[in-house]
Write a protein that holds these residues in place. Structure first.
Motif, PDB file in Angstrom:
ATOM      1  N   GLN A  37      69.914  79.200  36.485  1.00  0.00           N
ATOM      2  CA  GLN A  37      69.947  78.151  37.508  1.00  0.00           C
ATOM      3  C   GLN A  37      68.657  77.327  37.525  1.00  0.00           C
ATOM      4  O   GLN A  37      68.622  76.231  38.062  1.00  0.00           O
ATOM      5  N   PRO A  46      71.014  72.426  45.989  1.00  0.00           N
ATOM      6  CA  PRO A  46      71.198  73.185  44.746  1.00  0.00           C
ATOM      7  C   PRO A  46      70.608  72.515  43.508  1.00  0.00           C
ATOM      8  O   PRO A  46      70.151  73.190  42.595  1.00  0.00           O
ATOM      9  N   ASP A  47      70.589  71.199  43.466  1.00  0.00           N
ATOM     10  CA  ASP A  47      70.120  70.495  42.272  1.00  0.00           C
ATOM     11  C   ASP A  47      68.758  69.829  42.466  1.00  0.00           C
ATOM     12  O   ASP A  47      68.347  68.994  41.676  1.00  0.00           O
ATOM     13  N   PRO A  78      66.776  74.069  34.722  1.00  0.00           N
ATOM     14  CA  PRO A  78      66.931  74.990  33.596  1.00  0.00           C
ATOM     15  C   PRO A  78      66.834  74.245  32.262  1.00  0.00           C
ATOM     16  O   PRO A  78      67.380  73.152  32.114  1.00  0.00           O
ATOM     17  N   ILE A 120      73.038  77.285  47.776  1.00  0.00           N
ATOM     18  CA  ILE A 120      72.149  77.672  46.673  1.00  0.00           C
ATOM     19  C   ILE A 120      72.374  79.151  46.388  1.00  0.00           C
ATOM     20  O   ILE A 120      71.816  80.017  47.057  1.00  0.00           O
ATOM     21  N   GLU A 121      73.182  79.416  45.384  1.00  0.00           N
ATOM     22  CA  GLU A 121      73.632  80.785  45.126  1.00  0.00           C
ATOM     23  C   GLU A 121      72.526  81.725  44.655  1.00  0.00           C
ATOM     24  O   GLU A 121      72.661  82.931  44.789  1.00  0.00           O
ATOM     25  N   TRP A 122      71.419  81.202  44.149  1.00  0.00           N
ATOM     26  CA  TRP A 122      70.360  82.075  43.649  1.00  0.00           C
ATOM     27  C   TRP A 122      69.387  82.536  44.738  1.00  0.00           C
ATOM     28  O   TRP A 122      68.491  83.331  44.471  1.00  0.00           O
ATOM     29  N   ARG A 128      65.335  86.889  39.673  1.00  0.00           N
ATOM     30  CA  ARG A 128      66.421  86.097  39.104  1.00  0.00           C
ATOM     31  C   ARG A 128      66.062  85.747  37.669  1.00  0.00           C
ATOM     32  O   ARG A 128      64.911  85.436  37.358  1.00  0.00           O
TER      33      ARG A 128
END
Length: 142
Positions: free
Chosen positions: A28, A119-120, A73, A12-14, A23
């Motif tokens: 994202q 992530p999703d 998003p 999870i890049e955020w 952020r």
């Protein structure tokens, strides 16, 4: 740090590695903020409605004591939200920023009520809208 948190942070890049960071919403995720006790009751209701972990939710310990619900998003736009709700997204002539804490360490005044698991994986927007309306309008005339 345990292996689950380490794996989650890599995917999870955020998520910040430490502390917390702002952020940009709409990239994202979008976010929905409900302040005070109503936000905490909404988080409890969401957990009950989905039978467990509802998706990423952050609670703020000071100020407005906001509770931030992370949704996919673009999912907050073009929907009717009660005025007690603050929508954080990106649209024409609008930029919103959302505070995001790390999974561990010193993140005060923010903490994960329900941490992200993939992530999703987000809070379901339509269930959240229904829960908000149920919570805010129960016992009141519309």
């Amino acid at each position: 740090m345990n292996a689950l948190n380490d794996e989650c942070e890599r995917n999870i890049e955020w998520l910040p590695v430490s502390g917390f960071q702002l952020r940009k919403a709409g990239v994202q995720f979008d976010a929905v903020r409900v302040d005070g006790d109503a936000g905490r009751r909404l988080a409890d209701l969401m957990e009950e409605l989905v039978g467990g972990e509802p998706g990423p939710v952050v609670a703020e310990a000071n100020g407005r004591r906001g509770v931030y619900f992370f949704v996919p998003p673009g999912s907050t736009a073009h929907r009717c939200w009660p005025r007690e709700v603050t929508i954080l997204n990106a649209s024409r002539n609008r930029v919103s920023y959302v505070p995001v804490p790390a999974l561990e360490g010193r993140t005060w005044p923010l903490s994960w009520r329900y941490p992200p698991t993939a992530p999703d994986r987000f809070v379901h927007t339509l269930i959240l809208i229904s829960a908000v309306e149920s919570l805010l309008y129960s016992g009141r005339d519309r």
